[in-house]
Design a protein around this motif. Sequence first.
Motif, PDB file in Angstrom:
ATOM      1  N   VAL A 239     -32.217 -15.664 -32.426  1.00  0.00           N
ATOM      2  CA  VAL A 239     -32.553 -16.461 -31.242  1.00  0.00           C
ATOM      3  C   VAL A 239     -32.917 -17.886 -31.643  1.00  0.00           C
ATOM      4  CG1 VAL A 239     -34.164 -16.722 -29.315  1.00  0.00           C
ATOM      5  CG2 VAL A 239     -33.303 -14.452 -29.924  1.00  0.00           C
TER       6      VAL A 239
ATOM      7  N   ARG B  71     -34.325 -15.298 -24.530  1.00  0.00           N
ATOM      8  CA  ARG B  71     -33.623 -16.579 -24.493  1.00  0.00           C
ATOM      9  C   ARG B  71     -34.619 -17.716 -24.295  1.00  0.00           C
ATOM     10  NH1 ARG B  71     -29.080 -18.673 -20.077  1.00  0.00           N
ATOM     11  NH2 ARG B  71     -28.694 -20.694 -21.061  1.00  0.00           N
TER      12      ARG B  71
ATOM     13  N   SER C 255     -34.611 -21.491 -23.072  1.00  0.00           N
ATOM     14  CA  SER C 255     -33.816 -22.523 -22.392  1.00  0.00           C
ATOM     15  C   SER C 255     -34.492 -23.867 -22.602  1.00  0.00           C
ATOM     16  CB  SER C 255     -33.711 -22.211 -20.895  1.00  0.00           C
ATOM     17  OG  SER C 255     -33.042 -20.980 -20.679  1.00  0.00           O
TER      18      SER C 255
END
Length: 255
Positions: free
Chosen positions: A123, A170, A172
Amino acid sequence: MRCLRLTFLLWVCLTWAAIAQPQEHNNLWVMWERVVNGQRQSQFRSHLLLDVPPAEAQTFFNNLTPSAQTYGAANVRHETSPLCLSQPPPAELTSIDTTPLTLADKVATLGGLNGVFVDFRAVRGPRTFTGNFGETVHSFVVNQLQQAGIPLLTKEEIEATPGQPTLTLRYSVEVVGCKPWSISLGLTQLVVLTRDTSLMLNTTTWSGSARQSESDIEYGAMEALRDVVASFTEDYAKANSIIGGNAVTQIEPAN
């Protein structure tokens, strides 16, 4: 006249011979079943050859005989086709009655899970983060799940687990003047479409997020991660009636 009769009889005999001649059709179907790492569903590929000339079909089939004898059985006779491939039945025949069911909230989807698969090491995080963001968040999440009593599945175990519950993460990035940065945590599972049970989907059944706080400039990516993981472990505890561990509240601030 006699010659004409003989010609007519010869034409009749040849016509009947042509009609009586057996019509041979040769279709070859070579099927390859591949099972990788003990996965639940095999991978199938095939070559379908239609109306192959008899000599070519015989040669092709005979060339496979040595390999068939080595790895299995050769020239196996079948009364009917051993292949049962067909188009799936119409949706109305495979749909299920959902009348007695109610829509489940995201907490209920965590009930009965025997564990989850986690791998966040790839990630990507903030550009300003010092160190390996993926490795850091992976270690943090694994520690939190272990404290909460949530089993962690290996890559081999998840393949054999119904639904294949997998956590996703995730980060962003912030778009100045448009949106703040955010951290999103989700749990994906394999589910079946109610209107057509022949269709299976990999979809998110639980999700949570946290974003940049304008009122707290010290609130960073790791603090956001702490909050979304705590939300997940709390919901898991509710759904499974277990006592979860306390989330870590003192962590290094994000850079």
